[in-house]
Design a protein around this motif. Structure first.
Motif, short mmCIF file in Angstrom:
data_model
loop_
_atom_site.label_atom_id
_atom_site.label_comp_id
_atom_site.label_asym_id
_atom_site.label_seq_id
_atom_site.Cartn_x
_atom_site.Cartn_y
_atom_site.Cartn_z
N GLY A 57 0.79 -1.23 0.00
CA GLY A 57 0.00 0.00 0.00
C GLY A 57 0.82 1.27 0.00
N ALA A 58 2.14 1.15 0.09
CA ALA A 58 3.00 2.33 0.19
C ALA A 58 3.32 2.85 -1.20
CB ALA A 58 4.28 1.97 0.93
N SER A 59 2.92 4.09 -1.45
CA SER A 59 3.20 4.66 -2.77
C SER A 59 4.62 5.20 -2.86
CB SER A 59 2.19 5.77 -3.07
OG SER A 59 2.31 6.82 -2.12
N GLN A 60 5.11 5.77 -1.78
CA GLN A 60 6.44 6.38 -1.78
C GLN A 60 7.13 6.08 -0.46
OE1 GLN A 60 5.63 10.51 -2.35
NE2 GLN A 60 4.70 10.21 -4.35
N LEU A 61 7.45 4.85 -0.23
CA LEU A 61 8.05 4.43 1.03
C LEU A 61 9.57 4.47 0.94
CD1 LEU A 61 7.81 3.07 3.86
CD2 LEU A 61 7.81 0.88 2.64
N GLU A 62 10.18 5.11 1.93
CA GLU A 62 11.64 5.09 2.07
C GLU A 62 11.96 4.58 3.46
OE1 GLU A 62 15.25 8.27 2.65
OE2 GLU A 62 13.60 8.84 1.32
N VAL A 63 12.72 3.50 3.54
CA VAL A 63 13.08 2.88 4.82
C VAL A 63 14.60 2.87 4.94
CG1 VAL A 63 13.06 0.75 6.18
CG2 VAL A 63 11.03 1.41 4.88
N ARG A 64 15.08 3.31 6.09
CA ARG A 64 16.50 3.25 6.42
C ARG A 64 16.64 2.61 7.79
NH1 ARG A 64 18.76 9.07 4.28
NH2 ARG A 64 18.16 8.69 2.13
N HIS A 65 17.73 1.90 7.99
CA HIS A 65 17.93 1.26 9.28
C HIS A 65 19.40 1.29 9.68
CE1 HIS A 65 19.15 -2.09 6.70
NE2 HIS A 65 19.74 -2.60 7.76
N GLY A 87 -4.19 7.79 4.65
CA GLY A 87 -5.47 8.38 5.03
C GLY A 87 -5.58 9.87 4.79
N SER A 88 -4.42 10.56 4.70
CA SER A 88 -4.47 12.02 4.58
C SER A 88 -3.54 12.57 3.49
CB SER A 88 -4.07 12.66 5.92
OG SER A 88 -2.70 12.38 6.20
N GLY A 89 -2.58 11.76 3.06
CA GLY A 89 -1.58 12.24 2.12
C GLY A 89 -0.48 13.05 2.78
N ARG A 90 -0.60 13.27 4.08
CA ARG A 90 0.38 14.08 4.80
C ARG A 90 1.70 13.30 4.95
NH1 ARG A 90 -1.29 18.37 7.72
NH2 ARG A 90 0.31 17.93 9.27
N PRO A 91 2.85 14.01 4.85
CA PRO A 91 4.14 13.33 4.97
C PRO A 91 4.42 12.88 6.41
CG PRO A 91 4.47 15.69 4.73
CD PRO A 91 2.99 15.43 4.57
N LEU A 124 -2.07 12.94 10.91
CA LEU A 124 -3.45 13.40 11.03
C LEU A 124 -3.59 14.92 11.08
CD1 LEU A 124 -4.61 10.79 13.68
CD2 LEU A 124 -4.75 10.62 11.18
N GLY A 125 -2.48 15.62 11.25
CA GLY A 125 -2.55 17.08 11.31
C GLY A 125 -3.15 17.56 12.62
N LEU A 126 -4.02 18.56 12.55
CA LEU A 126 -4.57 19.20 13.74
C LEU A 126 -5.24 18.22 14.71
CD1 LEU A 126 -4.86 21.84 15.25
CD2 LEU A 126 -7.00 22.25 14.00
N PRO A 127 -6.06 17.27 14.23
CA PRO A 127 -6.63 16.30 15.20
C PRO A 127 -5.54 15.53 15.96
CG PRO A 127 -7.79 16.16 13.11
CD PRO A 127 -6.60 17.06 12.89
N ARG A 140 -8.53 4.83 18.88
CA ARG A 140 -9.09 5.04 17.54
C ARG A 140 -8.07 4.69 16.44
NH1 ARG A 140 -12.93 6.97 14.38
NH2 ARG A 140 -12.60 8.71 12.98
N ILE A 141 -6.81 5.10 16.63
CA ILE A 141 -5.75 4.78 15.67
C ILE A 141 -5.59 3.27 15.57
CG2 ILE A 141 -3.26 4.87 15.30
CD1 ILE A 141 -3.39 7.78 16.47
N ARG A 142 -5.55 2.58 16.71
CA ARG A 142 -5.42 1.12 16.70
C ARG A 142 -6.63 0.47 16.04
NH1 ARG A 142 -3.08 -1.75 21.73
NH2 ARG A 142 -1.30 -0.69 20.83
N ALA A 143 -7.82 0.93 16.35
CA ALA A 143 -9.02 0.35 15.74
C ALA A 143 -9.00 0.54 14.22
CB ALA A 143 -10.27 0.98 16.35
N MET A 144 -8.59 1.71 13.76
CA MET A 144 -8.53 1.96 12.31
C MET A 144 -7.47 1.08 11.66
SD MET A 144 -9.28 6.07 11.88
CE MET A 144 -7.64 6.50 12.42
#
Length: 160
Positions: A57-65, A87-91, A124-127, A140-144
């Motif tokens: 589901g990751a459109s632009q995933l960058e992973v470093r370890h 869910g929001s498109g936010r980085p 999620l931004g402001l919320p 709520r985050i876990r349920a989603m």
């Protein structure tokens, strides 16, 4: 740090960076237990389904370890992921500490720890800023997250 534990941790996170969920799951013991602040506890195939869902589901995933330590059946890895939250498109730039335990040459326990409030502010931004620290928002985050995983498993029953 050329131990079996180090090699397996490197293989897991290199596969993650390459978005190769099958190679990731090959590092997991059939009885693996995964847990983190977003999904909670996932066992066996459900843990694998979560990684498959995230990678596919990751459109632009960058992973470093960075491997911190690995010996005596354990490893400690600091890793980070950058991606737009679906869910929001936010980085999001999430920093995670992973504790791995091994059995039979595979990862049998995988605990990821990160600041869920920091994550919620980015995703999620402001919320997230206003409510991300509250037990209600954490639930709520876990349920989603679990609802999304259940939908994914329903579409891909071989995963879960």
């Amino acid at each position: 740090m050329a131990t079996v534990e180090a090699e397996l941790a490197q293989r897991f996170y290199s596969a993650f960076a390459a978005r190769d969920w099958q190679a990731m799951l090959a590092c997991y013991h059939p009885e693996v237990v995964f847990d983190d602040p977003a999904f909670g506890r996932l066992e066996g195939k459900r843990a694998g389904a979560m990684w498959r869902m995230l990678v596919e589901g990751a459109s632009q995933l960058e992973v470093r370890h960075r491997l911190v330590s690995a010996a005596d059946g354990r490893a400690l890895v600091h890793w980070e992921a950058r991606y737009p939250f679906s869910g929001s498109g936010r980085p999001v730039h999430n920093r995670i500490v992973a504790q791995l335990e091994y059995r039979d040459g595979l990862i049998v326990r995988h605990h990821d720890d990160f600041d869920l409030w920091a994550w919620s502010r980015m995703a999620l931004g402001l919320p997230g800023v206003l409510l991300g620290w509250t037990p209600w928002m954490r639930q709520r985050i876990r349920a989603m997250a679990l609802q999304k995983l259940e939908r994914f498993i329903a579409k891909h029953p071989e995963s879960g």
